[in-house]
Design a protein around this motif. Structure first.
Motif, PDB file in Angstrom:
ATOM      1  N   SER A 127      38.990 -14.249 -21.204  1.00 59.89           N
ATOM      2  CA  SER A 127      37.985 -15.235 -20.816  1.00 59.89           C
ATOM      3  C   SER A 127      37.664 -15.015 -19.344  1.00 59.89           C
ATOM      4  CB  SER A 127      38.519 -16.654 -21.013  1.00 59.89           C
ATOM      5  OG  SER A 127      37.716 -17.589 -20.318  1.00 59.89           O
ATOM      6  N   LEU A 128      36.402 -15.118 -18.998  1.00 57.37           N
ATOM      7  CA  LEU A 128      35.997 -14.880 -17.613  1.00 57.37           C
ATOM      8  C   LEU A 128      36.697 -15.840 -16.656  1.00 57.37           C
ATOM      9  CD1 LEU A 128      34.257 -13.303 -15.664  1.00 57.37           C
ATOM     10  CD2 LEU A 128      32.331 -14.809 -16.205  1.00 57.37           C
ATOM     11  N   MET A 129      36.937 -17.068 -17.105  1.00 63.62           N
ATOM     12  CA  MET A 129      37.589 -18.050 -16.244  1.00 63.62           C
ATOM     13  C   MET A 129      39.052 -17.679 -15.977  1.00 63.62           C
ATOM     14  SD  MET A 129      35.415 -20.295 -15.285  1.00 63.62           S
ATOM     15  CE  MET A 129      34.374 -18.850 -15.108  1.00 63.62           C
ATOM     16  N   ILE A 186      33.715 -18.433 -21.621  1.00 61.29           N
ATOM     17  CA  ILE A 186      32.523 -17.598 -21.548  1.00 61.29           C
ATOM     18  C   ILE A 186      32.919 -16.142 -21.322  1.00 61.29           C
ATOM     19  CG2 ILE A 186      30.959 -19.406 -20.728  1.00 61.29           C
ATOM     20  CD1 ILE A 186      31.402 -18.388 -17.895  1.00 61.29           C
ATOM     21  N   GLN A 187      32.034 -15.253 -21.702  1.00 67.17           N
ATOM     22  CA  GLN A 187      32.248 -13.828 -21.534  1.00 67.17           C
ATOM     23  C   GLN A 187      31.441 -13.323 -20.338  1.00 67.17           C
ATOM     24  OE1 GLN A 187      34.582 -12.182 -23.307  1.00 67.17           O
ATOM     25  NE2 GLN A 187      34.982 -14.237 -24.139  1.00 67.17           N
ATOM     26  N   PRO A 188      31.831 -12.184 -19.758  1.00 64.93           N
ATOM     27  CA  PRO A 188      31.121 -11.659 -18.578  1.00 64.93           C
ATOM     28  C   PRO A 188      29.653 -11.352 -18.883  1.00 64.93           C
ATOM     29  CG  PRO A 188      33.208 -10.514 -18.920  1.00 64.93           C
ATOM     30  CD  PRO A 188      32.984 -11.365 -20.126  1.00 64.93           C
ATOM     31  N   PRO A 189      28.733 -11.811 -18.041  1.00 64.18           N
ATOM     32  CA  PRO A 189      27.313 -11.483 -18.233  1.00 64.18           C
ATOM     33  C   PRO A 189      27.093  -9.967 -18.095  1.00 64.18           C
ATOM     34  CG  PRO A 189      27.610 -13.238 -16.614  1.00 64.18           C
ATOM     35  CD  PRO A 189      28.950 -12.657 -16.866  1.00 64.18           C
ATOM     36  N   GLU A 190      26.397  -9.378 -19.051  1.00 61.46           N
ATOM     37  CA  GLU A 190      26.231  -7.926 -19.070  1.00 61.46           C
ATOM     38  C   GLU A 190      25.419  -7.408 -17.881  1.00 61.46           C
ATOM     39  OE1 GLU A 190      27.429  -5.655 -21.033  1.00 61.46           O
ATOM     40  OE2 GLU A 190      28.480  -6.966 -22.452  1.00 61.46           O
ATOM     41  N   ASN A 191      24.489  -8.213 -17.416  1.00 62.84           N
ATOM     42  CA  ASN A 191      23.536  -7.720 -16.394  1.00 62.84           C
ATOM     43  C   ASN A 191      23.951  -8.046 -14.965  1.00 62.84           C
ATOM     44  OD1 ASN A 191      23.227 -10.460 -16.768  1.00 62.84           O
ATOM     45  ND2 ASN A 191      21.034 -10.448 -16.262  1.00 62.84           N
ATOM     46  N   LEU A 192      25.176  -8.518 -14.756  1.00 59.65           N
ATOM     47  CA  LEU A 192      25.574  -8.955 -13.418  1.00 59.65           C
ATOM     48  C   LEU A 192      26.684  -8.101 -12.812  1.00 59.65           C
ATOM     49  CD1 LEU A 192      25.543 -12.849 -13.761  1.00 59.65           C
ATOM     50  CD2 LEU A 192      23.849 -11.377 -12.659  1.00 59.65           C
ATOM     51  N   VAL A 193      26.805  -6.862 -13.243  1.00 61.19           N
ATOM     52  CA  VAL A 193      27.844  -5.989 -12.700  1.00 61.19           C
ATOM     53  C   VAL A 193      27.212  -5.056 -11.666  1.00 61.19           C
ATOM     54  CG1 VAL A 193      29.661  -4.331 -13.231  1.00 61.19           C
ATOM     55  CG2 VAL A 193      29.035  -6.062 -14.908  1.00 61.19           C
ATOM     56  N   PRO A 194      27.325  -5.390 -10.371  1.00 58.61           N
ATOM     57  CA  PRO A 194      26.764  -4.527  -9.336  1.00 58.61           C
ATOM     58  C   PRO A 194      27.609  -3.277  -9.140  1.00 58.61           C
ATOM     59  CG  PRO A 194      27.878  -6.391  -8.336  1.00 58.61           C
ATOM     60  CD  PRO A 194      27.957  -6.594  -9.807  1.00 58.61           C
ATOM     61  N   GLU A 195      27.035  -2.293  -8.487  1.00 60.66           N
ATOM     62  CA  GLU A 195      27.770  -1.055  -8.226  1.00 60.66           C
ATOM     63  C   GLU A 195      28.845  -1.299  -7.173  1.00 60.66           C
ATOM     64  OE1 GLU A 195      25.162   2.062  -7.136  1.00 60.66           O
ATOM     65  OE2 GLU A 195      24.037   2.042  -9.010  1.00 60.66           O
ATOM     66  N   ARG A 196      29.925  -0.546  -7.287  1.00 61.80           N
ATOM     67  CA  ARG A 196      30.994  -0.649  -6.312  1.00 61.80           C
ATOM     68  C   ARG A 196      30.785   0.393  -5.224  1.00 61.80           C
ATOM     69  NH1 ARG A 196      36.810  -1.032  -8.405  1.00 61.80           N
ATOM     70  NH2 ARG A 196      36.524   1.145  -8.969  1.00 61.80           N
ATOM     71  N   ALA A 197      31.300   0.089  -4.032  1.00 69.12           N
ATOM     72  CA  ALA A 197      31.098   0.986  -2.891  1.00 69.12           C
ATOM     73  C   ALA A 197      31.675   2.373  -3.162  1.00 69.12           C
ATOM     74  CB  ALA A 197      31.734   0.391  -1.634  1.00 69.12           C
TER      75      ALA A 197
END
Length: 465
Positions: A158-160, A226-237
């Protein structure tokens, strides 16, 4: 436990800018804070401008001449920026080097690689605590969100269960541990010892982060599954880097200023002789400016050069780190101006006079004031600065440990129940893909837990110190 009593009648060092009575001063305080709240929440005016206007309203209602109010505000702004502005800037540089070099990602990946499924929430609060030491809360969220989302998705959590511990670790660091802006300003306002505050802050932060993080996340995951939103994973440095610094050297670099400041506190306790040569040396080594400056210079080599950065890229990284903190510096400075206007108007003395003979914990009073301002303005930093200005005269007769606990009480109160007037509330809501109700049941309750557990730990420590 420290209480307000007849012995605590420390006179304010500043000459009052008004001779108004208590009733008029009380109305002035309410009017000034109400104007700030109204401008920030209703009219969406920037906190910097709101604090300036609120200070002028405070002075006007208190009956102070406008020129003296302006002088008080300007003096407070200048003193605050001079005392904490450079430290905030150095902290921002260190945080940017940590992020852009992939050092933060290295800490995260190493800990996660060695962590089992059951221990994952505990790993997240540990990661957030380490990463959150030198950087601002908002920057920490941006750094950790990719990790939180990926871990939750790949481990089918769970995301929480993963997100709350990370948020708790960051928030506790932001509210209680220098060199974050709020604690630094409060330390300066009440004349607390930075090293002692840092040491006691760590003692309070650990159980607070555990209760509000891994423990509370069990319940938060049940309330909001809730599950992780698919479109909210930004790139990592580190995705764009050929190499990055090692885990050990990265952690050592992040902890370097903390170790230097703690060393000064220990020498102060062991030697207790301001004229002693060893204490003089550690007074310099452990000063926040030298500690953070040393860490930044070291980080250019241990993080920047280790990631393959050229001199030009290191310089560009340093330059990029300073722009985003302009707003923070202005808000902190204006908060200092508002604080000084409160002090010079005689509000601190008014609180002492009104509370004369009360058997109320000074620490609890400071916490309640910070809670009130936090709920009204939504800003932890504004709550910390304003509360510190109001209770500063009460610190005059406190011992060194209790002055440090006063700072921690204020910091705990400044985190109470984040809601719709707090920018952090909306940041968490959007990143985690929650609605307002879900954010209140998770993030807002977590912040309240941090505040309550924090003040309970502070009060317990006051019984033994």
């Amino acid at each position: 436990m420290t209480h307000l009593s007849v012995e605590m009648l420390a006179a304010d060092a500043a000459e009052p800018i008004t001779t108004a009575g208590h009733a008029q001063l009380g109305i002035a305080v309410v009017a000034g804070i109400a104007v700030i709240v109204l401008l920030i929440t209703k009219f969406k005016l920037h906190a910097f401008l709101s604090l300036i206007i609120g200070s002028l309203v405070l002075g006007a209602v208190a009956g102070a001449p406008l020129d003296k109010t302006v002088t008080s505000f300007s003096a407070g702004l200048g003193t605050t920026v001079a005392g904490t502005g450079v430290l905030i800037a150095l902290g921002a540089v260190l945080g940017r080097l940590l992020a852009d070099s992939g050092g933060a990602d290295q800490i995260v990946d190493t800990i996660l690689a060695k962590t089992g499924r059951k221990a994952m929430p505990w790993a997240m609060v540990l990661i957030a605590g380490i990463v959150g030491l030198p950087i601002f809360f908002e920057v920490g969220i941006v750094l950790l969100i990719p990790v939180v989302l990926l871990v939750a998705k790949r481990g089918n959590f769970s995301l929480m269960r993963i997100g709350i511990p990370a948020l708790a670790g960051l928030s506790v660091m932001h509210g209680l541990i220098p060199p974050h802006p709020g604690p630094l300003v409060a330390i300066d306002a009440v004349g607390a010892n930075l090293g002692v505050t840092l040491a006691l802050g760590v003692v309070v932060a650990i159980p607070t982060a555990i209760v509000a993080g891994p423990v509370f996340s069990r319940y938060a995951a049940r309330w909001v599954d809730i599950q992780p939103p698919e479109n909210l994973v930004p790139e990592r440095a580190c995705d764009d880097l050929e190499k990055r610094p090692g885990f050990g050297i990265t952690v050592a670099t992040v902890l370097l200023p903390v170790v230097m400041m703690l060393a000064k506190a220990l020498v102060d306790i062991a030697v207790d002789n301001p004229g002693h040569q060893v204490q003089k040396v550690f007074d310099v080594i452990g000063s926040p400016l030298i500690a953070l400056l040393t860490a930044v210079v070291v980080a250019m080599f241990t993080l920047g050069r280790a990631a393959g950065f050229t001199r030009g890229r290191i310089a560009a990284t340093v330059e990029k780190s300073l722009g985003p903190i302009a707003g923070v510096l202005l808000i902190v400075g204006a908060g200092g101006g508002f604080k000084q206007t409160l002090v010079d108007a005689g509000v601190g003395q008014m609180i002492m006079d009104i509370s004369h003979g009360w058997h109320v914990s000074t620490l609890l009073l400071a916490w309640l004031i910070a809670v009130t301002i936090r709920l009204a303005t939504g800003s932890a930093t504004v709550a910390t600065i304003s509360a510190a200005g109001l209770v500063a005269p009460l610190a005059a007769e406190l011992s060194t440990p209790h002055a440090a606990l006063l700072v921690l009480a204020i910091g705990s109160g400044s985190l109470f129940f984040s809601h719709v007037n707090d920018a952090g509330f909306w940041l968490v809501k959007e990143y985690f893909g929650m609605d307002v109700g879900q954010t209140l049941k998770t993030w807002s309750v977590m912040e309240t837990l941090i505040s309550v557990v924090g003040i309970v730990c502070v009060l317990l420590l006051s019984l033994v110190l």
